[in-house]
Motif scaffolding. Sequence first.
Motif, PDB file in Angstrom:
ATOM      1  N   THR A  12       0.878  -1.105  -0.166  1.00 38.22           N
ATOM      2  CA  THR A  12       0.033  -0.067   0.172  1.00 38.22           C
ATOM      3  C   THR A  12       0.957   1.194   0.115  1.00 38.22           C
ATOM      4  N   TYR A  13       0.724   2.015  -0.779  1.00 32.67           N
ATOM      5  CA  TYR A  13       1.319   3.469  -0.908  1.00 32.67           C
ATOM      6  C   TYR A  13       0.578   4.529  -0.464  1.00 32.67           C
ATOM      7  N   LEU A  14       1.224   5.511   0.324  1.00 33.92           N
ATOM      8  CA  LEU A  14       0.658   6.761   0.618  1.00 33.92           C
ATOM      9  C   LEU A  14       1.357   7.931  -0.076  1.00 33.92           C
ATOM     10  N   VAL A  15       0.676   8.544  -0.749  1.00 33.29           N
ATOM     11  CA  VAL A  15       1.120   9.649  -1.468  1.00 33.29           C
ATOM     12  C   VAL A  15       0.474  11.156  -1.193  1.00 33.29           C
ATOM     13  N   GLY A  16       0.975  12.004  -1.655  1.00 31.45           N
ATOM     14  CA  GLY A  16       0.509  13.307  -1.463  1.00 31.45           C
ATOM     15  C   GLY A  16       1.712  14.486  -1.329  1.00 31.45           C
ATOM     16  N   GLU A  17       1.425  15.649  -1.369  1.00 29.37           N
ATOM     17  CA  GLU A  17       2.536  16.777  -1.270  1.00 29.37           C
ATOM     18  C   GLU A  17       2.952  16.638   0.200  1.00 29.37           C
ATOM     19  N   SER A  18       4.353  17.300   0.320  1.00 31.17           N
ATOM     20  CA  SER A  18       4.739  17.581   1.561  1.00 31.17           C
ATOM     21  C   SER A  18       3.745  18.398   2.310  1.00 31.17           C
ATOM     22  N   GLY A  19       3.701  18.018   3.714  1.00 27.19           N
ATOM     23  CA  GLY A  19       2.815  18.733   4.740  1.00 27.19           C
ATOM     24  C   GLY A  19       1.336  18.199   4.568  1.00 27.19           C
ATOM     25  N   SER A  20       1.169  16.978   3.784  1.00 21.91           N
ATOM     26  CA  SER A  20      -0.094  16.738   3.724  1.00 21.91           C
ATOM     27  C   SER A  20      -0.752  15.834   4.721  1.00 21.91           C
ATOM     28  N   GLY A  21       0.151  15.231   5.770  1.00 22.22           N
ATOM     29  CA  GLY A  21       0.234  14.574   6.859  1.00 22.22           C
ATOM     30  C   GLY A  21       0.653  13.006   6.773  1.00 22.22           C
ATOM     31  N   LYS A  22       1.124  12.490   5.706  1.00 19.12           N
ATOM     32  CA  LYS A  22       1.625  11.020   5.665  1.00 19.12           C
ATOM     33  C   LYS A  22       2.480  10.910   6.704  1.00 19.12           C
ATOM     34  N   THR A  23       3.472  11.532   6.887  1.00 22.61           N
ATOM     35  CA  THR A  23       4.349  10.918   7.895  1.00 22.61           C
ATOM     36  C   THR A  23       3.611  11.045   9.301  1.00 22.61           C
TER      37      THR A  23
END
Length: 239
Positions: free
Chosen positions: A38-49
């Motif tokens: 499963t990949y989690l993608v999105g721009e920096s600051g989107s909350g992924k980490t």
Amino acid sequence: MSKFAISVRGVAKDFPVGDDQIRVLHDINVDVNAGELTYLVGESGSGKTTLISIIAGILYPTEGRVQVFDTEIYDLSDNDLVRFRLANIGFIFQQYNLLPTLTAAENAAIPLIADGMKRSEAVERARALLEKLNIANQADKYPRQLSGGQQQRVAIARALVHEPRLIVCDEPTAALDAKSGRRVMDLLREVALAAERAVIIVTHDNRIFDLADRILAMEDGRITHDGRDKAILMQQETP
């Protein structure tokens, strides 16, 4: 018993900023299957980490519940949560977090040693994994003697060496060339295909998008896409 490896319900996270609290995750609800990448993608600051840190039991949520392989991890005491993480979760940090006084093999062996395995046996098992990652010849070197890509592979070995059921990765190929990155992802995919395991990867690396089974996209602390259509990944840019 839950049919999912990970179940996240109503998760929100606030961080203090001055006298205020800023909400960086908003009512996240998501389930993650075992046996898939499963990949989690999105721009920096989107909350992924922030989200993967909560899933991995590293960062407490402000609200909500997280179940990992049928265990409500934030119902555990602090000590039990540490033990649960040690037994069940491998986390590949974007910052490698290697101990400077230990060799590459010793760094990779840390989870086994912490779990009580004899040091010599743990280091030998770590060496075997470093060989799979094509850096067996660096096993006796210290972090300061390794390149960034080599340190990243040691960090990956450390996350995999105790065969955790959940593997969470924050940009695991960011410091690697294309060939090394592919080797790492092939190994992670091999691990992910085991029915009793789950692998979640935060990435911007479009060189590895074709390996994903499922894509979760985030924006402004919310999940905006959940599916298996890889077209959304091809819109992402490698920094």
